[in-house]
Structure formats: C-alpha cells, structure tokens
Design a protein around this motif. Structure first.
Motif, short mmCIF file in Angstrom:
data_model
loop_
_atom_site.label_atom_id
_atom_site.label_comp_id
_atom_site.label_asym_id
_atom_site.label_seq_id
_atom_site.Cartn_x
_atom_site.Cartn_y
_atom_site.Cartn_z
N VAL A 162 53.99 76.51 20.96
CA VAL A 162 52.54 76.62 21.18
C VAL A 162 52.17 75.89 22.47
CG1 VAL A 162 50.26 76.10 20.20
CG2 VAL A 162 52.19 76.62 18.68
N LEU B 153 50.43 73.56 24.96
CA LEU B 153 49.81 72.27 24.65
C LEU B 153 48.28 72.36 24.61
CD1 LEU B 153 50.47 69.39 23.97
CD2 LEU B 153 51.03 68.98 26.36
N GLN C 193 46.45 74.90 23.90
CA GLN C 193 46.04 75.65 22.71
C GLN C 193 46.05 74.74 21.47
OE1 GLN C 193 48.57 78.85 20.68
NE2 GLN C 193 47.19 80.04 21.97
N ARG C 194 47.06 73.91 21.42
CA ARG C 194 47.19 72.96 20.32
C ARG C 194 46.01 71.98 20.30
NH1 ARG C 194 52.43 71.46 18.43
NH2 ARG C 194 52.46 69.41 17.48
N LYS D 56 42.73 73.69 19.22
CA LYS D 56 42.59 73.90 17.77
C LYS D 56 42.16 72.62 17.06
CE LYS D 56 45.41 77.91 16.81
NZ LYS D 56 46.79 78.28 17.18
N PRO E 62 50.51 65.57 22.76
CA PRO E 62 51.19 66.45 21.80
C PRO E 62 51.23 65.92 20.37
CG PRO E 62 52.79 65.37 23.23
CD PRO E 62 51.43 65.05 23.78
#
Ligand SMILES: Nc1nc2c(ncn2[C@@H]2O[C@H](COP(=O)(O)OP(=O)(O)OP(=O)(O)O)[C@@H](O)[C@H]2O)c(=O)[nH]1
Ligand SMILES: [Mg+2]
Length: 194
Positions: A32, A34, A36-37, A40, A103
């Motif tokens: 995924v 970073l 985008q993570r 979310k 992360p």
C-alpha cells in the motif's frame, strides 16, 4: 469527547524526499502506498481530510475521488508553510496534522488522543508528543485559532515548527507507543521497518 465531525486532518505531502531518493508518499508498505495508508487513518479520525501538496495529479490515483487537495505554492517552502496553507481552509476548532512518512501510525492511538481534546487547557495552541529533541510537530493536534499567530511568525521569516511552538504553551500528549511515530526518511529506515 471530540467526534470525527469536529476534527479536520491535514496531511503534508510536499517534501523533497531527498534522503529517500524517491517520493516517500508513493513507497509501498505491505503493498500500500504510504500516503494512501496515512489518508485512510486520517479519514477514520476526521470527517474532512486535506492533502497539501504541489503534486495533486501524482497522488490522485491512490486517493479517493472526494479527496480534497490544497495546492501549495511555492514549491518546497517547507512543512510550516504547507501547514499554514492547509489551516487556512479548516472550519473545525481542532486539526490533526500528519506527515506522510509515518508507516507505524495507529488509528486507535490517534482516536484516543482525539477523545481527550476537550481536556486540553485553553491557553495551549496545540497538543503534541514530546521527545528529547523537542516536539513532534507532524503528528498531533492544533487549534485552528493559532493561524493568525502562525502567519505572523511566517511573515517575519520564521520557518521552524520547534521555534514557533517554543513561543507558546503546548500541552504534552502521552506517547504510550513511541515506535508509532517512527519516521521513514531513508532507504535504511525502510529496510529496517519490519
Ligand atoms: N506540503 C508540504 N509538505 C512538506 C514540505 N516539506 C516537507 N513536507 C512534508 O513534511 C513531512 C516531513 O518531511 P521530512 O521527513 O522532513 O522530509 P522531506 O522534505 O520529505 O524529505 P528530505 O528531503 O529527505 O528531508 C513529509 O510528510 C513531507 O512530505 C513542503 O514544502 N510542503
Ligand atoms: Mg520525515
């Protein structure tokens, strides 16, 4: 108790990534990207999420269609100016500011912090984790009302989060999992992630 609807998130994604050598926002962590993570997680905490970046087109495909970009100018003006440009759009009393290179961020920990915002003393412009070198400015909560002061600091030539924050009361956020704020800046950081 601060509801999701009472919080706005700002994600900064306009850095040079010079230490990484490639755009950190697009690096894949367990498949995924970073950014985008982080997006979310931000969405789970805040009803409105802004991504401050000069590169809207570069990130459009990894973010939902309703994602709100704030196109910053000039390029590489630094995180403090990116934050001020985002903050100018915010309508809620509190804003969650996030870097895009975290992360190990955990949504539950952020939500727990968000639930304590009503208890922050009114004189504090922000509530942030603190470590030996100073504040953790890029994962924490700021009052929208700090914008005029921030703009004044910037107009006087200031560019340092630490220096700006040291001029004001800031309340410490209890950091029960220090690893959560692990900052992925270099290829070595990335290799050591797991
Ligand atoms: N919008 C915006 N974000 C920035 C800017 N500079 C840094 N950031 C963001 O701030 C966060 C922390 O950035 P840093 O880890 O200090 O590094 P960087 O500038 O991306 O990379 P280096 O060149 O390696 O220092 C990241 O989410 C960056 O994308 C900027 O000028 N504008
Ligand atoms: Mg960093």
């Amino acid at each position: 108790m601060t509801n999701r609807s009472e919080l706005t998130a700002i994600i900064l994604a306009g850095g040079k990534s010079s230490r990484m050598g490639e755009d950190k926002a697009l690096i894949l962590i367990q498949g995924v990207p970073l950014l985008q993570r982080i997006y979310k997680i931000a969405e789970d905490c805040a009803a409105t999420v802004y991504v401050v970046t000069p590169w809207e087109q570069r990130y459009q495909h990894i973010l939902p269609p309703n994602c709100q970009f704030i196109k910053e100018a000039p390029l590489f003006a630094g995180p403090l100016i990116g934050f001020a440009q985002g903050l100018a759009q915010v309508q809620t009393d509190w804003v969650l500011l996030l870097a895009c290179d975290l992360p190990k961020l955990r949504v539950e920990a952020l939500q727990e912090w968000a639930n304590q915002l009503d208890d922050v003393r009114t004189s504090a412009i922000a509530t942030l984790a603190h470590h030996i070198k100073g504040w953790e400015p890029l994962c924490g909560f700021y009052r929208r009302s700090c914008l005029p002061d921030l703009n004044e600091y910037i107009n006087q030539g200031g560019r340092s989060f630490q220096q700006w924050l040291n001029q004001h009361p800031v309340q410490v956020l209890p950091l029960t999992e220090p690893g959560m704020l692990f900052n992925c800046n270099t290829p070595d950081d990335l290799a050591n992630l797991n």
